[in-house]
Motif scaffolding. Structure first.
Motif, PDB file in Angstrom:
ATOM      1  N   LEU A 154       0.813  -1.210   0.000  1.00  0.00           N
ATOM      2  CA  LEU A 154       0.000   0.000   0.000  1.00  0.00           C
ATOM      3  C   LEU A 154       0.851   1.268   0.000  1.00  0.00           C
ATOM      4  O   LEU A 154       1.744   1.430   0.827  1.00  0.00           O
ATOM      5  CB  LEU A 154      -0.908  -0.001   1.227  1.00  0.00           C
ATOM      6  N   THR A 155       0.568   2.167  -0.943  1.00  0.00           N
ATOM      7  CA  THR A 155       1.261   3.464  -0.973  1.00  0.00           C
ATOM      8  C   THR A 155       0.293   4.636  -0.869  1.00  0.00           C
ATOM      9  O   THR A 155       0.718   5.750  -0.561  1.00  0.00           O
ATOM     10  CB  THR A 155       2.089   3.632  -2.265  1.00  0.00           C
ATOM     11  N   ALA A 156      -0.998   4.422  -1.130  1.00  0.00           N
ATOM     12  CA  ALA A 156      -1.962   5.515  -1.029  1.00  0.00           C
ATOM     13  C   ALA A 156      -3.359   4.967  -0.779  1.00  0.00           C
ATOM     14  O   ALA A 156      -3.725   3.915  -1.303  1.00  0.00           O
ATOM     15  CB  ALA A 156      -1.968   6.359  -2.303  1.00  0.00           C
ATOM     16  N   LEU A 185       4.923  -2.818 -10.613  1.00  0.00           N
ATOM     17  CA  LEU A 185       3.520  -2.900 -10.982  1.00  0.00           C
ATOM     18  C   LEU A 185       2.719  -1.973 -10.081  1.00  0.00           C
ATOM     19  O   LEU A 185       2.730  -2.120  -8.853  1.00  0.00           O
ATOM     20  CB  LEU A 185       3.013  -4.334 -10.842  1.00  0.00           C
ATOM     21  N   ILE A 186       2.024  -1.014 -10.688  1.00  0.00           N
ATOM     22  CA  ILE A 186       1.152  -0.112  -9.941  1.00  0.00           C
ATOM     23  C   ILE A 186      -0.279  -0.632 -10.069  1.00  0.00           C
ATOM     24  O   ILE A 186      -0.784  -0.832 -11.174  1.00  0.00           O
ATOM     25  CB  ILE A 186       1.212   1.327 -10.491  1.00  0.00           C
ATOM     26  N   GLU A 187      -0.926  -0.852  -8.937  1.00  0.00           N
ATOM     27  CA  GLU A 187      -2.304  -1.352  -8.928  1.00  0.00           C
ATOM     28  C   GLU A 187      -3.215  -0.281  -8.327  1.00  0.00           C
ATOM     29  O   GLU A 187      -3.205  -0.057  -7.112  1.00  0.00           O
ATOM     30  CB  GLU A 187      -2.393  -2.651  -8.135  1.00  0.00           C
ATOM     31  N   GLU A 188      -3.978   0.382  -9.188  1.00  0.00           N
ATOM     32  CA  GLU A 188      -4.939   1.384  -8.723  1.00  0.00           C
ATOM     33  C   GLU A 188      -6.331   0.762  -8.758  1.00  0.00           C
ATOM     34  O   GLU A 188      -6.811   0.353  -9.818  1.00  0.00           O
ATOM     35  CB  GLU A 188      -4.901   2.627  -9.611  1.00  0.00           C
ATOM     36  N   HIS A 203     -10.631  -0.630 -12.077  1.00  0.00           N
ATOM     37  CA  HIS A 203      -9.243  -1.050 -11.863  1.00  0.00           C
ATOM     38  C   HIS A 203      -8.344  -0.519 -12.978  1.00  0.00           C
ATOM     39  O   HIS A 203      -8.751  -0.459 -14.141  1.00  0.00           O
ATOM     40  CB  HIS A 203      -9.142  -2.585 -11.838  1.00  0.00           C
ATOM     41  N   TRP A 204      -7.147  -0.138 -12.595  1.00  0.00           N
ATOM     42  CA  TRP A 204      -6.116   0.265 -13.566  1.00  0.00           C
ATOM     43  C   TRP A 204      -4.781  -0.254 -13.056  1.00  0.00           C
ATOM     44  O   TRP A 204      -4.230   0.274 -12.090  1.00  0.00           O
ATOM     45  CB  TRP A 204      -6.084   1.781 -13.730  1.00  0.00           C
ATOM     46  N   HIS A 205      -4.280  -1.310 -13.674  1.00  0.00           N
ATOM     47  CA  HIS A 205      -3.010  -1.927 -13.272  1.00  0.00           C
ATOM     48  C   HIS A 205      -2.008  -1.779 -14.410  1.00  0.00           C
ATOM     49  O   HIS A 205      -2.319  -2.112 -15.557  1.00  0.00           O
ATOM     50  CB  HIS A 205      -3.213  -3.405 -12.931  1.00  0.00           C
TER      51      HIS A 205
END
Length: 255
Positions: A154-156, A185-188, A203-205
């Motif tokens: 978790l970063t945000a 890999l950024i998982e939004e 989702h936007w990965h």
């Protein structure tokens, strides 16, 4: 169900509406140069584009992005505001064709989505080919943070509310780090709650790469640019000064 936010592109402007410092920087640099033709690479939904069009009504702006959903959002905004000086193109930077651009910009760390040095060099060379000699090119990258590179997960975690009563919960995780390739890999992930209380997910990965200044500078020079300066923020603080890690903000001229 109410689907005002049908994809991540449609929620982008709400998430980033408070981020204005870089917009002011790019608009100010472009206004100072007063270009006849400007190219914006990685225009997204038009966070910078729309302000450029407002400030530079006599400039033809070519707005380029590979994401069709984001271009659709920008096109809708252009129509709504009656702006006819912006030409949108859904394509890769490497396929962009022009030879008369006076000013080019690539805001909000667009090149972090370019995952190899060879690919980055190809992008920079294509931007250079599109420009007039003496043209100006501005772009920014993350200045890699050593502490953050050691952290995964978790970063945000943020919550946004729009004027119509939608609640958007955004969670960003960083996983799948490859320290050899300098990628992650950024998982939004978004949970949207409608005014009626119904919920749905978006989702936007995607993978990004971080670049160090020393590996980017030779690519810039080989592409045909001269480095005017590199700053650590949008206020003109020289690289190596200011708050760590800051950013890498490049001011270049086409040789």
């Amino acid at each position: 169900m109410d689907l005002k936010y049908k994809n991540v592109a449609s929620v982008y402007d709400l998430v980033y509406e408070a981020r204005t410092e870089d917009v002011e920087f790019y608009v100010a640099q472009a206004a100072k140069a007063a270009p006849r033709r400007l190219a914006e690479f990685g225009c997204g939904t038009g966070r910078v584009t729309l302000k450029l069009a407002e400030r530079l009504p006599d400039t033809h702006i070519v707005a380029v992005d590979m994401d069709a959903d984001e271009i659709e959002v920008l096109d809708d905004s252009l129509r709504a505001e009656g702006i006819d000086t912006v030409e949108t193109r859904c394509e890769l930077i490497q396929s962009f064709r022009a030879d008369d651009v006076d000013v080019a910009i690539a805001p909000f760390r667009v090149f972090q989505h370019v995952l190899t040095l060879a690919e980055l060099e190809a992008c920079l060379k294509q931007v250079a080919r599109s420009m007039r000699p003496g043209g100006l090119f501005f772009f920014d990258l993350f200045n890699p943070s050593i502490p953050l590179m050691a952290k995964t997960g978790l970063t945000a975690s943020q919550v946004f509310n729009d004027d119509e009563g939608h609640r958007i919960e955004r969670v960003v995780n960083v996983n799948d780090r490859d320290y050899f390739r300098q990628t992650q890999l950024i998982e939004e992930d978004y949970k949207v709650t409608t005014p009626e209380g119904e919920t749905y997910d978006l989702h936007w990965h995607y993978h990004t790469r971080y670049y160090f200044l020393g590996e980017v500078l030779p690519l810039i020079q080989r592409a045909g640019f001269e480095v005017i300066r590199v700053d650590s923020d949008y206020k003109g603080t020289p690289h190596g000064e200011g708050d760590y890690p800051g950013d890498l903000v490049f001011h270049l001229a086409r040789a």
